[in-house]
Design a protein around this motif. Structure first.
Motif, PDB file in Angstrom:
ATOM      1  N   GLY A  31     -18.147 -30.364 -42.636  1.00 50.65           N
ATOM      2  CA  GLY A  31     -19.214 -29.381 -42.743  1.00 50.65           C
ATOM      3  C   GLY A  31     -19.790 -28.933 -41.408  1.00 50.65           C
ATOM      4  N   LYS A  32     -19.026 -29.111 -40.340  1.00 50.20           N
ATOM      5  CA  LYS A  32     -19.520 -28.718 -39.021  1.00 50.20           C
ATOM      6  C   LYS A  32     -19.826 -27.220 -38.968  1.00 50.20           C
ATOM      7  N   THR A  33     -18.884 -26.397 -39.412  1.00 51.31           N
ATOM      8  CA  THR A  33     -19.107 -24.950 -39.383  1.00 51.31           C
ATOM      9  C   THR A  33     -20.186 -24.546 -40.372  1.00 51.31           C
ATOM     10  N   VAL A  34     -20.295 -25.244 -41.488  1.00 48.27           N
ATOM     11  CA  VAL A  34     -21.371 -24.971 -42.454  1.00 48.27           C
ATOM     12  C   VAL A  34     -22.720 -25.217 -41.787  1.00 48.27           C
ATOM     13  N   PHE A  35     -22.834 -26.299 -41.035  1.00 47.09           N
ATOM     14  CA  PHE A  35     -24.062 -26.606 -40.308  1.00 47.09           C
ATOM     15  C   PHE A  35     -24.368 -25.485 -39.312  1.00 47.09           C
ATOM     16  N   VAL A  36     -23.339 -24.990 -38.613  1.00 49.26           N
ATOM     17  CA  VAL A  36     -23.529 -23.911 -37.643  1.00 49.26           C
ATOM     18  C   VAL A  36     -23.979 -22.632 -38.344  1.00 49.26           C
ATOM     19  N   LYS A  37     -23.493 -22.381 -39.549  1.00 46.76           N
ATOM     20  CA  LYS A  37     -23.948 -21.208 -40.307  1.00 46.76           C
ATOM     21  C   LYS A  37     -25.459 -21.286 -40.538  1.00 46.76           C
ATOM     22  N   GLY A  38     -25.957 -22.472 -40.808  1.00 45.27           N
ATOM     23  CA  GLY A  38     -27.400 -22.664 -40.950  1.00 45.27           C
ATOM     24  C   GLY A  38     -28.128 -22.447 -39.638  1.00 45.27           C
ATOM     25  N   MET A  39     -27.543 -22.937 -38.548  1.00 45.28           N
ATOM     26  CA  MET A  39     -28.134 -22.702 -37.234  1.00 45.28           C
ATOM     27  C   MET A  39     -28.233 -21.205 -36.977  1.00 45.28           C
ATOM     28  N   ALA A  40     -27.175 -20.491 -37.315  1.00 46.26           N
ATOM     29  CA  ALA A  40     -27.138 -19.044 -37.116  1.00 46.26           C
ATOM     30  C   ALA A  40     -28.217 -18.343 -37.940  1.00 46.26           C
ATOM     31  N   GLN A  41     -28.444 -18.801 -39.160  1.00 46.36           N
ATOM     32  CA  GLN A  41     -29.491 -18.202 -40.010  1.00 46.36           C
ATOM     33  C   GLN A  41     -30.842 -18.260 -39.299  1.00 46.36           C
ATOM     34  N   ALA A  42     -31.121 -19.367 -38.625  1.00 45.64           N
ATOM     35  CA  ALA A  42     -32.395 -19.509 -37.918  1.00 45.64           C
ATOM     36  C   ALA A  42     -32.531 -18.501 -36.785  1.00 45.64           C
ATOM     37  N   LEU A  43     -31.399 -17.982 -36.305  1.00 45.94           N
ATOM     38  CA  LEU A  43     -31.392 -17.015 -35.206  1.00 45.94           C
ATOM     39  C   LEU A  43     -31.156 -15.589 -35.718  1.00 45.94           C
ATOM     40  N   GLU A  44     -31.293 -15.409 -37.034  1.00 45.33           N
ATOM     41  CA  GLU A  44     -31.119 -14.101 -37.681  1.00 45.33           C
ATOM     42  C   GLU A  44     -29.710 -13.543 -37.500  1.00 45.33           C
ATOM     43  N   ILE A  45     -28.722 -14.422 -37.435  1.00 43.38           N
ATOM     44  CA  ILE A  45     -27.315 -14.032 -37.377  1.00 43.38           C
ATOM     45  C   ILE A  45     -26.769 -14.141 -38.796  1.00 43.38           C
ATOM     46  N   PRO A  46     -26.189 -13.078 -39.345  1.00 45.74           N
ATOM     47  CA  PRO A  46     -25.658 -13.150 -40.705  1.00 45.74           C
ATOM     48  C   PRO A  46     -24.599 -14.249 -40.826  1.00 45.74           C
ATOM     49  N   GLU A  47     -24.767 -15.106 -41.821  1.00 45.61           N
ATOM     50  CA  GLU A  47     -23.863 -16.245 -41.939  1.00 45.61           C
ATOM     51  C   GLU A  47     -22.423 -15.822 -42.168  1.00 45.61           C
ATOM     52  N   ASN A  48     -22.195 -14.643 -42.754  1.00 49.50           N
ATOM     53  CA  ASN A  48     -20.818 -14.209 -42.986  1.00 49.50           C
ATOM     54  C   ASN A  48     -20.103 -13.840 -41.685  1.00 49.50           C
ATOM     55  N   GLU A  49     -20.828 -13.718 -40.587  1.00 50.94           N
ATOM     56  CA  GLU A  49     -20.210 -13.469 -39.282  1.00 50.94           C
ATOM     57  C   GLU A  49     -19.727 -14.758 -38.625  1.00 50.94           C
ATOM     58  N   VAL A  50     -20.233 -15.896 -39.065  1.00 55.44           N
ATOM     59  CA  VAL A  50     -19.934 -17.177 -38.431  1.00 55.44           C
ATOM     60  C   VAL A  50     -18.639 -17.758 -39.003  1.00 55.44           C
ATOM     61  N   ARG A  51     -17.690 -17.969 -38.091  1.00 55.19           N
ATOM     62  CA  ARG A  51     -16.404 -18.541 -38.473  1.00 55.19           C
ATOM     63  C   ARG A  51     -16.077 -19.695 -37.529  1.00 55.19           C
ATOM     64  N   SER A  52     -15.215 -20.562 -37.990  1.00 56.22           N
ATOM     65  CA  SER A  52     -14.781 -21.662 -37.136  1.00 56.22           C
ATOM     66  C   SER A  52     -14.003 -21.100 -35.949  1.00 56.22           C
ATOM     67  N   PRO A  53     -14.331 -21.559 -34.738  1.00 52.88           N
ATOM     68  CA  PRO A  53     -13.617 -21.060 -33.559  1.00 52.88           C
ATOM     69  C   PRO A  53     -12.375 -21.883 -33.202  1.00 52.88           C
ATOM     70  N   THR A  54     -11.769 -22.558 -34.188  1.00 54.82           N
ATOM     71  CA  THR A  54     -10.641 -23.442 -33.901  1.00 54.82           C
ATOM     72  C   THR A  54      -9.523 -22.739 -33.147  1.00 54.82           C
ATOM     73  N   PHE A  55      -9.199 -21.523 -33.522  1.00 51.95           N
ATOM     74  CA  PHE A  55      -8.078 -20.838 -32.871  1.00 51.95           C
ATOM     75  C   PHE A  55      -8.508 -19.907 -31.747  1.00 51.95           C
ATOM     76  N   SER A  56      -9.697 -19.320 -31.846  1.00 55.27           N
ATOM     77  CA  SER A  56     -10.180 -18.449 -30.770  1.00 55.27           C
ATOM     78  C   SER A  56     -10.893 -19.256 -29.693  1.00 55.27           C
TER      79      SER A  56
END
Length: 148
Positions: A42-67
């Motif tokens: 749930g690491k990326t799920v946790f980051v999606k929550g972090m992003a919500q606190a910064l007004e970043i739409p959660e659907n923009e947050v993806r795992s950066p494993t390959f990028s």
């Protein structure tokens, strides 16, 4: 390392909520956050929550494993989301521009940060997410000291 929080979550939604609360309660930019946990914890799920606190739409947050790095423009600060899963040497982290991100005045969050734990400069938070069962996770947050 000093423990600053410990949570149990029973759904991805709760894990996101804890990520949001973590930012609001603990993160005063610039700040470094290392995330660890096995695949699917749930690491990326946790980051999606972090992003919500910064007004970043959660659907923009993806795992950066390959990028390896994703940059998000948040309010009041940017979120830099890095991933060390495929990296094997500290020099590769440096080559990603780690120092520049850290100096960028935002929140730098690094998945699989434990791989290079002893190289990251304090102060930093270390968020360890453990799988208890299919839905239940425990989240332990420690701080390295030295401010923050």
């Amino acid at each position: 390392m000093r423990e600053v929080a410990f949570w149990w979550t029973e759904s991805p939604e709760e894990t996101k909520r804890r990520g949001r609360e973590f930012v609001l309660e603990f993160c005063r930019p610039p700040v470094l956050v290392l995330l660890s946990g096995e695949l699917g914890a749930g690491k990326t799920v946790f980051v999606k929550g972090m992003a919500q606190a910064l007004e970043i739409p959660e659907n923009e947050v993806r795992s950066p494993t390959f990028s390896l790095v994703h940059e998000y423009s948040g309010k009041p600060c940017p979120l830099y989301h890095m991933d060390c899963y495929r990296l094997s040497k500290w020099e590769e982290v440096v080559d990603l521009g780690f120092s520049e991100y850290l100096e960028g005045g935002g929140i730098v969050v690094v998945e699989w940060g434990e791989k290079f734990l002893h190289f990251f400069p304090p102060p930093f938070f270390w968020v360890q997410i453990g799988i208890v069962d299919e839905c239940v996770r425990h989240i332990r947050v420690t701080h390295s000291g030295g401010g923050g």
